[in-house]
Structure formats: C-alpha cells, structure tokens
Design a protein around this motif. Structure first.
Motif, short mmCIF file in Angstrom:
data_model
loop_
_atom_site.label_atom_id
_atom_site.label_comp_id
_atom_site.label_asym_id
_atom_site.label_seq_id
_atom_site.Cartn_x
_atom_site.Cartn_y
_atom_site.Cartn_z
N LEU A 150 0.82 -1.21 0.00
CA LEU A 150 0.00 0.00 0.00
C LEU A 150 0.86 1.26 0.00
CD1 LEU A 150 -2.80 -1.02 2.52
CD2 LEU A 150 -2.97 -0.87 0.03
N ASP A 151 2.09 1.15 0.46
CA ASP A 151 3.01 2.30 0.48
C ASP A 151 3.77 2.46 -0.83
OD1 ASP A 151 2.29 3.03 3.02
OD2 ASP A 151 3.95 1.99 4.00
N SER A 152 3.57 1.53 -1.77
CA SER A 152 4.32 1.56 -3.02
C SER A 152 4.05 2.84 -3.80
CB SER A 152 3.96 0.35 -3.89
OG SER A 152 4.53 0.46 -5.18
N ALA A 153 5.07 3.30 -4.52
CA ALA A 153 4.89 4.48 -5.39
C ALA A 153 4.12 4.13 -6.64
CB ALA A 153 6.26 5.05 -5.76
N SER A 154 3.97 2.85 -6.93
CA SER A 154 3.28 2.40 -8.13
C SER A 154 1.80 2.19 -7.84
CB SER A 154 3.88 1.08 -8.62
OG SER A 154 3.04 0.46 -9.57
N ALA A 155 0.94 2.90 -8.57
CA ALA A 155 -0.51 2.75 -8.40
C ALA A 155 -0.93 1.32 -8.75
CB ALA A 155 -1.26 3.75 -9.26
N ALA A 156 -0.32 0.75 -9.78
CA ALA A 156 -0.67 -0.62 -10.18
C ALA A 156 -0.37 -1.61 -9.07
CB ALA A 156 0.10 -0.99 -11.44
#
Length: 341
Positions: A123-129
């Motif tokens: 959930l903290d990823s910079a990637s929306a995908a």
C-alpha cells in the motif's frame, strides 16, 4: 570534589564523566596527589550545562561546539532540532500505526504478522498498479485489518486504486469507521471527500448514518453532495434540502433527482420535497436553467403535486422552460394513465 562525589551530586555516572573528560567536554581542573580527578565548582556547573543541552537532543559533538565556539548560533541549532524532532515523531507515529494495524489483525503466528507487513509495504508503493494489486490479490484467508484499509483510502489519490480500496474495505470483517470518521474532520478537503465516499459504501452498520448526517454540514459542496446521496438512498429525509440544492446548482442533479424520487415514496416525504422545490422555483435566483432542472426533477417525484407544478411551469414566461415543462407534464400524465408498471 572527587569523581564519586560529583557523580552523586550531578546524577551523571562516573563512566560518563570519564567519557566527557576524554572528549574534552568537561575536564577536571585538578588532580589529587594520587592522580585522581578533582572537580571545581566551575567544572560541576559545566557538567550541568552539558546535561541540559543533552536533554534537548544535542549530540556531544554539537554540545562541544556550543560551549566552545562564540560564533555558534543557538537559534539555528534549535531550529534544526525542532525539524529533526518533528521528523522523528512522524516516523514513530507511522510505526505506532503499523503496530496497531498488526495488533488489530489478531495474528495467530509470525506468518500473519509478515502478511500484514507485506500488505502495508504494498500500500506504500509508489506504483498505483502495485497498490491496486496489493488490495485485490490477497492470499485466501489472509487477514486485512480494516483500519489499515481505511487509512489507505484517506491517503489514496488515484481514483482507480481508491475504488479498489473502498471495495475491499466494504467487504472486510471490520468497518474502519473510526478512521474514516476522523477523516471527515480533516482540514484537507480531499481527505474529507475520500472519507465520505468510503463511508457511503460501507454496510449500514451503527454509526455510518450519523457520520453521513454530520457531513451534510461540511463546507465543501462535493462532500455534502456525496453524503446527501448516500443518506437519501438509505431513506433519510434529512438529505432533502441538500438534494434539492444539488438540483438547483446543477451538481450531480440527475442523481439527486433520482434519489428524491425514491424518497418521495415515503409517507409524508413527498410534501417536504415539494415544499423545497416550490420554494426554489419562487426564489428570485431561479433562472431559466434552474427552473428546467427543477422541472426534470419533478418528473421523478410521486403524487399529484408534481404534475400541477409542471402544468404551471408550462405557462412560464421563458419559452424554453415552458416547452420542457409541457413535455414533462405529458410524460407524467401518460405514466399516470398507464398505471403501475
């Protein structure tokens, strides 16, 4: 005073006093015949100065500069300390939230803990995908703490990911309402909008209707509109003034009219809706475009009163309003002639 007595009076351990001596922070003024450290009153005062600066979070190196360099700027250092402390508190706040999320999932073993940590990292990823995949592709039976999902909903700016989060939250074992309700009190308009959308999609559990009703008083028109639509679909008459206002303003007016139509089937509610609509039609600010939107809304309403108002509008001074109202009056008349579907 010898080192033992200084330690007792100052509360600083002999080991730390020797460390201060080695660093040159506080060197005892003298030595006894036997070679023991002997501290003067001025040395003790310096020890207290060092301890005071340490209590502010200064490193020993910074303390040394502060005590020895006349050009050293206390204000600049204090400003740095404030910034560093704020950053540290933010990190600790995030850590506390993560620990609470893990605790809320009631892990039965370390694998459960690792699953929740993996969820948080996704959930903290910079990637929306990746954020979307994290929500939608979960191991079967894996616990998803609702408060964690609710927090992610409030911070998610990508509309597709936000929709996936709301979907997952509405189907989780808990509700996350406490976190979402706190979001409704945020100073950030975007957070309040995301909060009201998520609450609207939650099952009708205790507290959701009250939270949505509070949102009717929000300063933001979009927040009020989402709350009114959700409340109206739940049969809450408190949404009527906001829904009629949406029709007047042309903000989601089609959705608002449909919800008003549903509400008008409640005993006694049709009269309240008609009173609000007629009040808006009589207002000096009701320009032709507003009157047309109100006429469109009247088609959705139950009872005889809407037809009477449409017939009156068919004689409106504005030709466009009159034509639209006449056409809608024909629709209502035909619907009445056909009877219930």
């Amino acid at each position: 005073m010898l080192i033992g007595e200084v330690a007792r009076r100052s509360g600083v351990s002999p080991r730390m006093l020797r460390h201060y001596d080695a660093l040159g922070l506080v060197r005892p003024t003298g030595r006894t015949v036997g070679g023991y450290r002997e501290y003067s009153a001025e040395d003790v005062r310096r020890i207290f100065h060092v301890e005071s600066l340490r209590s502010l979070g200064l490193s020993l190196k910074q303390i040394g500069r502060a005590l020895e360099d006349p050009a050293f700027s206390p204000s600049a250092l204090v400003g740095d300390l404030i910034r560093w402390t704020q950053e540290r508190l933010e990190r600790e706040r995030e850590l506390l939230e993560r620990l609470r999320a893990i605790d809320a999932s009631a892990p039965a073993g370390w694998q459960d803990v690792l699953d929740v940590v993996a969820l948080m990292q996704g959930l903290d990823s910079a990637s929306a995908a990746r954020r979307q995949q994290t929500v939608l592709v979960r191991p079967e039976g894996a616990a998803v703490p609702p408060e964690l999902l609710a927090g992610a909903v409030l911070s998610e700016s990508d509309p597709v990911v936000a929709g996936a989060l709301r979907w997952a939250l509405a189907r989780s074992d808990g509700d996350g309402l406490t976190t979402l309700a706190a979001g409704l009190r945020s100073d950030d308009t975007g957070v309040r909008r995301r909060a009201v959308l998520a609450i609207a999609e939650l099952p009708e559990i205790p507290g959701t209707t009250e939270a949505l009703a509070d949102a009717l008083g929000d300063a933001d028109r979009t927040v009020r509109g989402h709350a009114a639509l959700a409340l109206g679909r739940r049969g809450e008459e408190a949404a009527v003034p906001t829904l009629v206002g949406m029709v007047v303003e042309g903000a989601n007016d089609v959705d608002a009219a449909e919800v008003l139509g549903t509400l008008s089937r409640k005993p006694g509610c049709a009269e309240r809706i008609m009173a609000a609509v007629e009040g808006e039609l009589a207002a000096p600010t009701a320009d032709p475009a507003t009157r047309i939107r109100l006429a469109q809304a009247l088609v959705e309403l139950s009872g005889d009163a809407p037809l009477e108002v449409l017939r009156r509008l068919s004689r409106d001074d504005d030709r466009a309003v009159a034509l639209v109202a006449s056409a809608f009056a024909g629709v209502v008349e035909q619907r009445a002639a056909d009877g219930p579907a």
